[in-house]
Design a protein around this motif. Structure first.
Motif, PDB file in Angstrom:
ATOM      1  N   LYS A 223      48.699  34.577  48.885  1.00  0.00           N
ATOM      2  CA  LYS A 223      47.758  35.543  48.343  1.00  0.00           C
ATOM      3  C   LYS A 223      48.221  36.027  46.975  1.00  0.00           C
ATOM      4  O   LYS A 223      49.406  36.289  46.781  1.00  0.00           O
ATOM      5  N   GLY A 224      47.295  36.136  46.026  1.00  0.00           N
ATOM      6  CA  GLY A 224      47.634  36.659  44.702  1.00  0.00           C
ATOM      7  C   GLY A 224      48.245  35.634  43.771  1.00  0.00           C
ATOM      8  O   GLY A 224      48.441  35.911  42.595  1.00  0.00           O
ATOM      9  N   SER A 225      48.560  34.450  44.275  1.00  0.00           N
ATOM     10  CA  SER A 225      49.197  33.452  43.407  1.00  0.00           C
ATOM     11  C   SER A 225      48.162  32.790  42.500  1.00  0.00           C
ATOM     12  O   SER A 225      46.971  32.798  42.765  1.00  0.00           O
ATOM     13  N   ASN A 226      48.694  32.212  41.421  1.00  0.00           N
ATOM     14  CA  ASN A 226      47.859  31.499  40.463  1.00  0.00           C
ATOM     15  C   ASN A 226      47.131  30.334  41.132  1.00  0.00           C
ATOM     16  O   ASN A 226      45.947  30.096  40.897  1.00  0.00           O
ATOM     17  N   ASN A 227      47.875  29.623  41.959  1.00  0.00           N
ATOM     18  CA  ASN A 227      47.328  28.439  42.624  1.00  0.00           C
ATOM     19  C   ASN A 227      46.195  28.794  43.581  1.00  0.00           C
ATOM     20  O   ASN A 227      45.253  28.024  43.748  1.00  0.00           O
TER      21      ASN A 227
END
Ligand SMILES: [Zn+2]
Length: 364
Positions: A223-227
């Motif tokens: 969650k919240g990651s760029n990917n």
């Protein structure tokens, strides 16, 4: 419904002189009538109405005999045009009407022509009152007999006519030759009572697989990651693509059906028990049935076809002979012990739906 057709006309020199002359007289009348309204308002605090101005028209023509060279209805239309400008002004849709110079007054109108007897009585020509038969270049077909209004316009050094035709809307055909019932959604997307089976195109299955893969990938991202953001975007993209494919499929399918049949009977989805076969592409059904029904409905309306909705209750458990033939969802083929009928179960339903629809029409 009103349709307007625009064609170029080719007046000979003498006719063109007359056209210019009429334009000039119409413009002068317009300015004269505008001036009258202004003066009346200044002197009495009250403007003039269209009726008052029209009643005064014969006196005006008597005093200005050159106006006898213009058809009286063309002159009345000039007053209408001014009245319209005032109406727009009063409705705050436009500014106060202005005096017109040559560059701003380029057309006049015959509001009521006799298309059949006179206007188009000579092939390749249009008859304009007080001008004569003028050559017309009609580059496409138009309903000559239905033309009621002719507007003559000078634009860019050329002359045109705008022909207004009143065409009655298409009414439903009274004799029904081609009728169809449609069953939706058990083993096929739709089954037609004439034996046609409609299934969604193969590319849906491919898009579905792609979507499932993208969704799995998304669920694995933090969650919240760029990917995760990227994976989300990908899922959204595939969703949009599927929506487009679905819309396209539904439009094409509904158009083909409405084109072929005069009466289309469908199930009332509000009372249909929605069962679905999970082996078929899922997303097309999610929004597909309702959308499909809507498309068929409005296309029927547009083309004057009859559209009927019926209660589908029991259509999957009954034979064409009336015998009750219960069967669960896994059974795809209908086999009637009473009459021996063997048929795809959806086709049987489609035929029953058609029967119910025709009964419903007969009752009306
Ligand atoms: Zn039977």
């Amino acid at each position: 419904m009103q349709f307007v057709y625009r064609f170029e006309i080719h007046p000979i020199h003498e006719q063109e002189q007359k056209l210019f002359y009429i334009l000039k007289l119409c413009r002068k009348l317009y300015n004269h009538a505008l001036n009258e309204r202004k003066t009346a308002y200044k002197e009495s605090g009250q403007g003039l109405t269209y009726c008052q101005q029209q009643n005064a028209l014969p006196i005006f023509v008597e005093a200005n005999p050159e106006y006898k060279k213009v058809h009286s209805q063309v002159l009345q239309d000039v007053l209408h045009r001014l009245d319209f400008a005032f109406q727009r002004y009063f409705a705050k849709e436009a500014g106060y009407p202005r005096f017109k110079n040559r560059d701003h007054y380029r057309s006049f109108t015959y509001p009521q022509v006799d298309a059949v007897k006179k206007t188009f009585s000579q092939p390749g020509f249009i008859f304009l009152s007080k001008i004569g038969f003028v050559k017309i270049k009609a580059h496409r077909e138009f309903p000559a007999g239905s033309v009621s209004r002719v507007n003559v316009k000078y634009h860019g050094g050329k002359w045109y006519v705008n022909l207004t035709a009143e065409i009655p809307e298409t009414k439903p055909v009274p004799v029904y030759k081609n009728v169809v019932g449609i069953d939706m959604g058990l083993s096929h997307f739709a089954a037609l009572s004439d034996g046609t089976i409609v299934d969604p195109p193969k590319y849906f299955r491919q898009s579905e697989k792609k979507l499932a893969r993208a969704q799995r990938r998304l669920s694995r991202k933090k969650k919240g990651s760029n990917n995760r953001g990227k994976a989300k975007e990908k899922v959204a993209k595939i969703h949009a693509k599927i929506a487009n494919q679905r819309k396209d499929f539904l439009h094409k399918t509904s158009a083909a059906i409405v084109k072929q049949f005069d009466v289309v009977v469908m199930e009332d989805l509000r009372v249909k028990n929605m069962v679905r076969n999970h082996r078929l592409a899922k997303s097309i059904y999610d929004a597909g049935w309702g959308q499909f029904q809507k498309y068929v409905g409005y296309k029927c309306q547009r083309y004057g076809k009859v559209f009927v909705l019926v209660d589908p209750k029991g259509t999957s458990q009954t034979c064409l002979c009336g015998e009750n033939v219960p069967k669960d969802l896994s059974i795809r083929i209908h086999e009637c012990p009473a009459c021996g009928l063997v048929m795809d179960r959806d086709l049987v339903s489609a035929k029953l739906i058609l029967e119910r629809g025709l009964e419903k029409i007969a009752r009306v």
